[in-house]
Motif scaffolding. Structure first.
Motif, PDB file in Angstrom:
ATOM      1  N   ASP A  51      45.063   0.122 -51.839  1.00 17.87           N
ATOM      2  CA  ASP A  51      45.288   0.990 -52.999  1.00 17.87           C
ATOM      3  C   ASP A  51      44.183   2.029 -53.165  1.00 17.87           C
ATOM      4  N   ASN A  52      43.787   2.648 -52.040  1.00 14.01           N
ATOM      5  CA  ASN A  52      42.749   3.678 -52.012  1.00 14.01           C
ATOM      6  C   ASN A  52      41.391   3.175 -52.521  1.00 14.01           C
ATOM      7  N   LYS A  53      41.153   1.889 -52.302  1.00 17.91           N
ATOM      8  CA  LYS A  53      39.861   1.275 -52.624  1.00 17.91           C
ATOM      9  C   LYS A  53      39.383   0.526 -51.389  1.00 17.91           C
ATOM     10  N   VAL A  54      38.058   0.425 -51.248  1.00 27.11           N
ATOM     11  CA  VAL A  54      37.459  -0.222 -50.088  1.00 27.11           C
ATOM     12  C   VAL A  54      36.878  -1.574 -50.509  1.00 27.11           C
ATOM     13  N   LEU A  55      36.972  -2.546 -49.619  1.00 29.70           N
ATOM     14  CA  LEU A  55      36.450  -3.886 -49.875  1.00 29.70           C
ATOM     15  C   LEU A  55      34.942  -3.915 -49.654  1.00 29.70           C
ATOM     16  N   LEU A  56      34.200  -4.368 -50.663  1.00 30.53           N
ATOM     17  CA  LEU A  56      32.755  -4.547 -50.557  1.00 30.53           C
ATOM     18  C   LEU A  56      32.382  -5.936 -51.061  1.00 30.53           C
ATOM     19  N   VAL A  57      31.265  -6.447 -50.542  1.00 31.98           N
ATOM     20  CA  VAL A  57      30.715  -7.723 -50.993  1.00 31.98           C
ATOM     21  C   VAL A  57      29.251  -7.510 -51.367  1.00 31.98           C
ATOM     22  N   ARG A  58      28.751  -8.321 -52.307  1.00 34.68           N
ATOM     23  CA  ARG A  58      27.332  -8.227 -52.690  1.00 34.68           C
ATOM     24  C   ARG A  58      26.576  -9.367 -52.029  1.00 34.68           C
ATOM     25  N   ARG A  59      25.545  -9.002 -51.285  1.00 26.26           N
ATOM     26  CA  ARG A  59      24.746  -9.961 -50.534  1.00 26.26           C
ATOM     27  C   ARG A  59      23.980 -10.891 -51.484  1.00 26.26           C
ATOM     28  N   ALA A  60      24.092 -12.205 -51.249  1.00 24.07           N
ATOM     29  CA  ALA A  60      23.388 -13.204 -52.051  1.00 24.07           C
ATOM     30  C   ALA A  60      22.106 -13.667 -51.372  1.00 24.07           C
ATOM     31  N   ILE A  61      21.907 -13.254 -50.117  1.00 22.49           N
ATOM     32  CA  ILE A  61      20.724 -13.647 -49.355  1.00 22.49           C
ATOM     33  C   ILE A  61      20.175 -12.430 -48.621  1.00 22.49           C
TER      34      ILE A  61
END
Length: 144
Positions: free
Chosen positions: A3-13
Motif C-alpha cells: 500500500d505504498n509503504k515500506v516495511l521497517l523494523v527497529r533494532r533492539a540490539i
C-alpha cells in the motif's frame, strides 16, 4: 512494499540499537541468498514476502569485508510483529512518516531506491543457459 509503504523494523540490539532499518541478516552456510532474505524478513517482522529482484548493492571494505545485497520483495501476508529479540518494533511506513523517524543512513538510501527507483533490477535466472546447480544467479530481465 505494501500500500505504498515500506516495511521497517527497529533494532533492539547493536549494531544500530534504536535505529529503524530494513529487515535483514546473515546468510547461513549452504543457504541460497533468496531463501535467506525470505527467512530474515519473516523472522524479524512476521511478514511473508517473496523475492522479486536485486535493487542495490553496498560494498563496505574493511578488516572483515561486507557486501550487502538489497532486494525488492512482493508482500504475501502477515501483519508486522517484532521478534522481541533483535527487533522491538515493526511496521509499514510511508515516505512522509519515515522523514520523522530515526532511520539508519543505509536504510534511508534503500527507502529512496524503493520509492524512486525507475528501472527493473536483477531478477533470479530461472533457466540459465548452463545448468549451475547450487548457484544463485541474477540477471537483467530479458522481458522488458
Amino acid at each position: 512494499m505494501k500500500d505504498n509503504k515500506v516495511l521497517l523494523v527497529r533494532r533492539a540490539i547493536d549494531p544500530g540499537k534504536g535505529l529503524w532499518t530494513n529487515p535483514g541478516g546473515y546468510i547461513e552456510q549452504h543457504e541460497p541468498i533468496e531463501q535467506t532474505v525470505v527467512r530474515e524478513v519473516l523472522e524479524e517482522s512476521g511478514v511473508s514476502a517473496m523475492v522479486k529482484e536485486v535493487v542495490a548493492i553496498r560494498d563496505l571494505p574493511r578488516d572483515i569485508h561486507n557486501l550487502y545485497v538489497a532486494f525488492s520483495m512482493e508482500y504475501i501476508e502477515g501483519e508486522p510483529c517484532p521478534d522481541g529479540m533483535e527487533v522491538d518494533a515493526a511496521g509499514f511506513f510511508s515516505l512522509q512518516e519515515i522523514e520523522h523517524m530515526n532511520v539508519a543512513g543505509f536504510t534511508r538510501w534503500l527507502v529512496d531506491v524503493a520509492f524512486h527507483g525507475k528501472n527493473q533490477g536483477l531478477i533470479v535466472d530461472q533457466n540459465p543457459i548452463v545448468p549451475l546447480t547450487g548457484y544463485s544467479l541474477f540477471r537483467v530481465s530479458t522481458h522488458l
